[in-house]
Design an enzyme around this catalytic site. Sequence first.
Site, PDB file in Angstrom:
ATOM      1  N   GLU A   1     -12.095 -28.795 -14.095  1.00 16.73           N
ATOM      2  CA  GLU A   1     -10.431 -28.658 -13.947  1.00 16.73           C
ATOM      3  C   GLU A   1     -10.080 -27.798 -15.163  1.00 16.73           C
ATOM      4  O   GLU A   1     -10.744 -27.957 -16.149  1.00 16.73           O
ATOM      5  CB  GLU A   1      -9.855 -30.080 -13.855  1.00 16.73           C
ATOM      6  CG  GLU A   1      -9.772 -31.014 -15.181  1.00 16.73           C
ATOM      7  CD  GLU A   1      -9.141 -32.061 -14.979  1.00 16.73           C
ATOM      8  OE1 GLU A   1      -7.824 -32.015 -14.542  1.00 16.73           O
ATOM      9  OE2 GLU A   1      -9.440 -33.042 -15.610  1.00 16.73           O
TER      10      GLU A   1
ATOM     11  N   HIS B   1      -9.748 -43.208 -38.200  1.00 13.44           N
ATOM     12  CA  HIS B   1      -9.788 -44.728 -38.841  1.00 13.44           C
ATOM     13  C   HIS B   1     -11.518 -45.130 -39.434  1.00 13.44           C
ATOM     14  O   HIS B   1     -11.473 -45.612 -40.580  1.00 13.44           O
ATOM     15  CB  HIS B   1      -9.352 -45.756 -37.841  1.00 13.44           C
ATOM     16  CG  HIS B   1      -8.112 -45.774 -37.937  1.00 13.44           C
ATOM     17  ND1 HIS B   1      -7.281 -46.236 -38.654  1.00 13.44           N
ATOM     18  CD2 HIS B   1      -7.541 -45.853 -36.560  1.00 13.44           C
ATOM     19  CE1 HIS B   1      -5.739 -46.313 -38.256  1.00 13.44           C
ATOM     20  NE2 HIS B   1      -6.088 -45.813 -36.919  1.00 13.44           N
TER      21      HIS B   1
END
Length: 672
Positions: A204, A611
């Site tokens: 896509e 993180h």
Amino acid sequence: MEEGESSKSNSGNDSARPWESYNTVYTTAKAGMEGVDKEKVQRVVYEMSKGSKYFENEERKEAYMKRKIESMREQLAKLTPYDISNYQKVANRRIAELEATRDLSRTWLHVDMDAFYAAVETLCNPSLKGKPMAVGGMSMISTANYEARKFGVRAAMPGFIGRKLCPQLIFVPPDFTKYTHYSDLTRKVFQKYDANFLAGSLDEAYLDITNFCHVNGMTGGEVAEELRESVHTETGLTCSAGVAPNRLLAKICSDINKPNGQFVLPNERTAIMTFISSLPIRKIGGIGKVTENILKGAFGITTCEEMLQKSGSIYALFSHSSAEFFLSVALGLGRTDTPEKSQRKSMSNERTFSPTEDETVLFQKLVELSENLSSDLKKEDLCGRTLTLKLKTSCFEVRSRAVTLPNYISSSDDILKHAKKLLKAELPVSLRLMGLRMSQFNDGRGAIHDPKQKTLANFIVSEDPPKVLGDQALSVSHSNNDSLNNDRVTSCFSDAQWPCEPDILNTSFNLISATNGDIDTELKGSSGIHVDRFHDNVDQSVERDPSSELAEQSKQGHDQNATSCIDDGPGSSSSPKEPIIEWLNGYQCSACGIELPPSFVEERQEHLDFHLAERLQDEERCNVNRNVKSRQRSIRKDQISHGHQKKKQKLSPSAGKHIPIDTFFTKTSQNF
């Protein structure tokens, strides 16, 4: 809507028809499944899953979701009419502001290949045409063709359930080399219409065809039809397209007339609002099973129009960014700009397989993942330092281990060498999924560092240390006369003395939560050596002094910054011992509060990598500070042990305006 009412009406009859209360991810909302018997699919999924580890995991998630819905209902019931009125005013004001940002000047086209993997296999093997077929195996299905979807078979469904729904189902093993080849052919076609198209996946893409339409005097529908014909001519495959004023709507439109069709939404506000108002919320990218059930269960919202009608309640119970996301999609607003190409933050691949604890099989899977990751890295001329291993156990528990290396790597041998160490630390274990991710890239042109970011080089002097360690062997700069400035500590360790040798750096870091909320850093390798014990082996005089100010500052830095990683869907999480990061309400990061919809898969992964990198940097900084302070104590111990050979040090007189020099030394009653 009917399905929700059916669930409510039969909620009291769960014992007779328990599958009706079983919220499975295998919905029949996918293209080609419109006439499927939903109850039959739900019953088969329930019966085939019952008693399995997957079923137990789904029950845990179901229980959590029900508690969440009940909690939101209670909060909603506590709101007074005055509260609702105030929240509605805020929502109305924000709706007006969002409406003012509506952009109808662009034309976006979303193209989606029809059952891509299955279509490629059928193209290569015409004997499969017209037969129900799925790419995958008995453990998991990657794609099902439209003949199989008529029976309720779909992607992300275990093959044994698909075979139960469709006994004549044919399985074909996946061949990603083949799929990549055909994907490249389609992208060459896309470039003719938009050189800067955005690839959503192998099958896509989003194209801004505004300029192409203007230059060639064509409408969006004409461009979509021409593009689909070009794709079929070049590849022999069919695709569907959606044309709309923004990317959000274009993606929704491309799914309406699948397969091999297209849908055009005019660039008019009236047409957009008519189209979006009756649209089920599950059709919106970013609203998945959990969010759908929360909106339906707590607010009774099933369509986008109802989100606008209950915007005050949404603003009352959801965070600002979540509420704004809901209002934006309810207004049919989406991105219309072409984002600038940013530097890739990570690259990963993962594989699902039948649950196994055979170490030989697991290491073979690791070899395949290492080779695939290395190949992908070399295609983009990338080398990375942080390697993350993602594991999903047979109980659907997701774990992750990571290591930051001293050098940048990209070869399959180097990746495999370090990945094996991460895997060995988890053995024995029964796994059903394994993945590898590389991050902290250098773009193949040498390390790229933020000049403001401190590194280990800031703390280490490359020259050889002095032969005699005296008062000047360790230089410490003071701040405010009574505290140590960590940024200006200079160590005189040589490379041979520095405790972080390459073989020690090739280990994984785990953050273990203590009962009092403190974070204790533990360095685990194949030998399982604890950090403090390791330092003792390097230098017998090294001890952790929690009373020292430097150690306290380092500890406080950990308490403020240490976090753990987890993936929501296609992502990873920490082991049970690590602090868990959750996407609260499906959007909000529990560690820092940032909110990203579930459809933002790559952005979510980059956020969790941030993180992880932050945690590793914090651990490195703590290790450096601990060693500097330990060396300082070692030097003082040496001075004390040879004190009888030196003159007794005289303290400076305290009279007058001068500060006595002895005030700059740490006073302690500890026995060395």
